[in-house]
Design a protein around this motif. Structure first.
Motif, mmCIF file in Angstrom:
data_model
loop_
_atom_site.group_PDB
_atom_site.id
_atom_site.type_symbol
_atom_site.label_atom_id
_atom_site.label_comp_id
_atom_site.label_asym_id
_atom_site.label_seq_id
_atom_site.Cartn_x
_atom_site.Cartn_y
_atom_site.Cartn_z
ATOM 1 N N LYS A 1 4.902 14.285 -9.559
ATOM 2 C CA LYS A 1 6.018 15.068 -9.554
ATOM 3 C C LYS A 1 6.942 15.207 -10.857
ATOM 4 O O LYS A 1 7.830 15.755 -10.781
ATOM 5 C CB LYS A 1 6.991 14.705 -8.225
ATOM 6 C CG LYS A 1 6.207 14.986 -6.913
ATOM 7 C CD LYS A 1 7.210 15.083 -5.747
ATOM 8 C CE LYS A 1 6.486 15.482 -4.419
ATOM 9 N NZ LYS A 1 6.269 16.862 -4.346
ATOM 10 N N THR A 2 6.812 14.295 -11.684
ATOM 11 C CA THR A 2 7.110 14.374 -13.149
ATOM 12 C C THR A 2 6.390 14.202 -14.062
ATOM 13 O O THR A 2 5.298 13.626 -14.281
ATOM 14 C CB THR A 2 8.300 13.253 -12.938
ATOM 15 O OG1 THR A 2 9.218 13.114 -14.145
ATOM 16 C CG2 THR A 2 7.677 11.817 -12.965
ATOM 17 N N GLN A 3 6.972 14.765 -15.364
ATOM 18 C CA GLN A 3 6.329 14.957 -16.611
ATOM 19 C C GLN A 3 6.883 13.960 -17.410
ATOM 20 O O GLN A 3 6.660 13.376 -18.623
ATOM 21 C CB GLN A 3 6.013 16.039 -17.235
ATOM 22 C CG GLN A 3 5.039 17.138 -16.459
ATOM 23 C CD GLN A 3 3.840 16.141 -16.374
ATOM 24 O OE1 GLN A 3 3.076 15.790 -17.171
ATOM 25 N NE2 GLN A 3 3.395 16.384 -15.075
ATOM 26 N N ASN A 4 8.036 13.247 -17.184
ATOM 27 C CA ASN A 4 8.851 12.324 -17.667
ATOM 28 C C ASN A 4 8.167 11.123 -18.178
ATOM 29 O O ASN A 4 7.721 10.487 -17.230
ATOM 30 C CB ASN A 4 10.321 11.977 -17.289
ATOM 31 C CG ASN A 4 11.121 11.184 -17.913
ATOM 32 O OD1 ASN A 4 11.103 10.051 -18.017
ATOM 33 N ND2 ASN A 4 12.044 11.862 -18.717
ATOM 34 N N SER B 1 2.397 6.917 -6.702
ATOM 35 C CA SER B 1 1.636 7.935 -7.278
ATOM 36 C C SER B 1 2.021 9.255 -7.014
ATOM 37 O O SER B 1 1.998 10.213 -7.847
ATOM 38 C CB SER B 1 0.134 7.831 -6.564
ATOM 39 O OG SER B 1 -0.545 6.642 -7.021
ATOM 40 N N THR B 2 2.773 9.264 -5.896
ATOM 41 C CA THR B 2 3.576 10.511 -5.337
ATOM 42 C C THR B 2 4.604 10.936 -6.487
ATOM 43 O O THR B 2 4.643 12.098 -6.919
ATOM 44 C CB THR B 2 4.175 10.446 -4.217
ATOM 45 O OG1 THR B 2 3.051 10.331 -3.106
ATOM 46 C CG2 THR B 2 4.903 11.758 -3.575
ATOM 47 N N ARG C 1 3.179 0.347 -9.644
ATOM 48 C CA ARG C 1 1.904 0.592 -8.881
ATOM 49 C C ARG C 1 0.848 -0.264 -9.290
ATOM 50 O O ARG C 1 0.379 -0.826 -8.522
ATOM 51 C CB ARG C 1 1.416 2.193 -9.186
ATOM 52 C CG ARG C 1 0.334 2.284 -8.418
ATOM 53 C CD ARG C 1 -0.277 3.870 -8.767
ATOM 54 N NE ARG C 1 -0.919 3.916 -10.076
ATOM 55 C CZ ARG C 1 -1.121 5.115 -10.543
ATOM 56 N NH1 ARG C 1 -1.231 6.291 -9.884
ATOM 57 N NH2 ARG C 1 -1.845 5.265 -11.994
ATOM 58 N N GLN C 2 0.716 -0.632 -10.452
ATOM 59 C CA GLN C 2 -0.108 -1.617 -10.668
ATOM 60 C C GLN C 2 0.145 -2.983 -10.400
ATOM 61 O O GLN C 2 -0.651 -3.805 -9.913
ATOM 62 C CB GLN C 2 -0.464 -1.920 -12.432
ATOM 63 C CG GLN C 2 -1.196 -0.327 -12.875
ATOM 64 C CD GLN C 2 -1.530 -0.478 -14.407
ATOM 65 O OE1 GLN C 2 -1.103 -1.251 -15.110
ATOM 66 N NE2 GLN C 2 -2.026 0.507 -14.952
ATOM 67 N N GLU D 1 0.773 -1.339 0.026
ATOM 68 C CA GLU D 1 0.184 0.068 0.271
ATOM 69 C C GLU D 1 0.987 1.153 -0.042
ATOM 70 O O GLU D 1 0.492 2.254 -0.778
ATOM 71 C CB GLU D 1 -0.905 -0.091 1.342
ATOM 72 C CG GLU D 1 -2.035 0.926 1.083
ATOM 73 C CD GLU D 1 -3.137 0.637 -0.093
ATOM 74 O OE1 GLU D 1 -3.408 1.765 -0.791
ATOM 75 O OE2 GLU D 1 -3.172 -0.368 -0.201
ATOM 76 N N LYS D 2 1.797 1.314 0.853
ATOM 77 C CA LYS D 2 2.730 2.354 0.865
ATOM 78 C C LYS D 2 3.359 2.433 -0.689
ATOM 79 O O LYS D 2 3.936 3.678 -1.061
ATOM 80 C CB LYS D 2 4.086 2.136 1.741
ATOM 81 C CG LYS D 2 3.304 2.315 3.410
ATOM 82 C CD LYS D 2 4.521 2.152 4.408
ATOM 83 C CE LYS D 2 3.769 2.182 5.824
ATOM 84 N NZ LYS D 2 4.613 2.101 6.881
ATOM 85 N N ALA D 3 3.922 1.388 -1.238
ATOM 86 C CA ALA D 3 4.535 1.411 -2.524
ATOM 87 C C ALA D 3 3.520 2.143 -3.251
ATOM 88 O O ALA D 3 3.984 2.854 -4.320
ATOM 89 C CB ALA D 3 4.923 -0.149 -3.021
ATOM 90 N N ILE D 4 2.325 1.836 -3.532
ATOM 91 C CA ILE D 4 1.472 2.137 -4.328
ATOM 92 C C ILE D 4 1.301 3.671 -4.145
ATOM 93 O O ILE D 4 1.299 4.288 -5.238
ATOM 94 C CB ILE D 4 -0.047 1.559 -3.952
ATOM 95 C CG1 ILE D 4 0.052 0.100 -4.652
ATOM 96 C CG2 ILE D 4 -1.220 2.228 -4.775
ATOM 97 C CD1 ILE D 4 -1.127 -0.846 -4.044
ATOM 98 N N ALA D 5 1.182 4.191 -2.712
ATOM 99 C CA ALA D 5 1.113 5.699 -2.566
ATOM 100 C C ALA D 5 2.291 6.499 -3.321
ATOM 101 O O ALA D 5 2.367 7.379 -3.718
ATOM 102 C CB ALA D 5 0.809 6.079 -1.033
ATOM 103 N N GLN D 6 3.502 5.723 -2.846
ATOM 104 C CA GLN D 6 4.786 6.380 -3.306
ATOM 105 C C GLN D 6 4.863 6.645 -4.761
ATOM 106 O O GLN D 6 5.358 7.556 -5.374
ATOM 107 C CB GLN D 6 5.927 5.472 -2.818
ATOM 108 C CG GLN D 6 7.168 6.251 -2.759
ATOM 109 C CD GLN D 6 8.393 5.727 -2.183
ATOM 110 O OE1 GLN D 6 8.484 4.651 -2.035
ATOM 111 N NE2 GLN D 6 9.015 6.747 -1.361
#
Length: 143
Positions: free
Chosen positions: A36-39, A31-32, A50-51, A24-29
């Motif tokens: 923060k990037t458009q790359n 997403s964060t 995440r998936q 769950e923390k990995a999923i949230a991280q």
């Protein structure tokens, strides 16, 4: 002996539930990081992870449910109802592996080759999952 088995089961469940928290923390991280990037490469890698983490959490829950609520079952009839479709799908997975490997042989660009390698590994994972179903079938039909 029963006490040890009960302790092992409790430890297994505790570990699986802790693992879910980490996923769950990995999923949230992920997403964060994506926020923060458009790359496009970084975003793609974070979306993949995440998936995968979401699926890991789902599989962990199925394992937990099978231990706490109701054990898995698979009858020959249930597998037989869809076996032809599973075999067709297995053929498709093998074709995707062939196409991905051909793509990799023809791709000389570093980043693109690594993405294709990711796809090959994922397709091979699908192939292994389907092979496990075949193994289940063999064990259900020992004759």
């Amino acid at each position: 002996m029963r006490q040890k088995a009960a302790e092992n089961m409790e430890e297994l469940l505790t570990t699986l539930k802790r693992w879910q928290v980490v996923e769950e923390k990995a999923i949230a991280q992920c997403s964060t990081i994506m926020g923060k990037t458009q790359n496009p490469l970084i975003r793609l890698v974070m979306e993949i992870i995440r998936q995968d983490s979401a699926m890991h959490k789902r599989v962990q829950q199925v394992i937990i449910d099978s231990l706490e609520k109701e054990a898995f079952s698979l009858t020959p009839e249930e597998l037989g109802e869809v076996w032809d479709l599973i075999e067709e799908h297995a053929a498709l997975e093998k074709e995707t592996i062939e196409l991905a490997e051909k793509t990799q042989r023809n791709c000389r660009l570093f980043l693109q080759r690594h993405l294709v390698d990711y796809l090959i590994q994922d397709e091979k994972k699908h192939d292994r999952l389907l092979a496990q179903l075949e193994d289940f079938k063999r064990n259900l039909y020992p004759y």
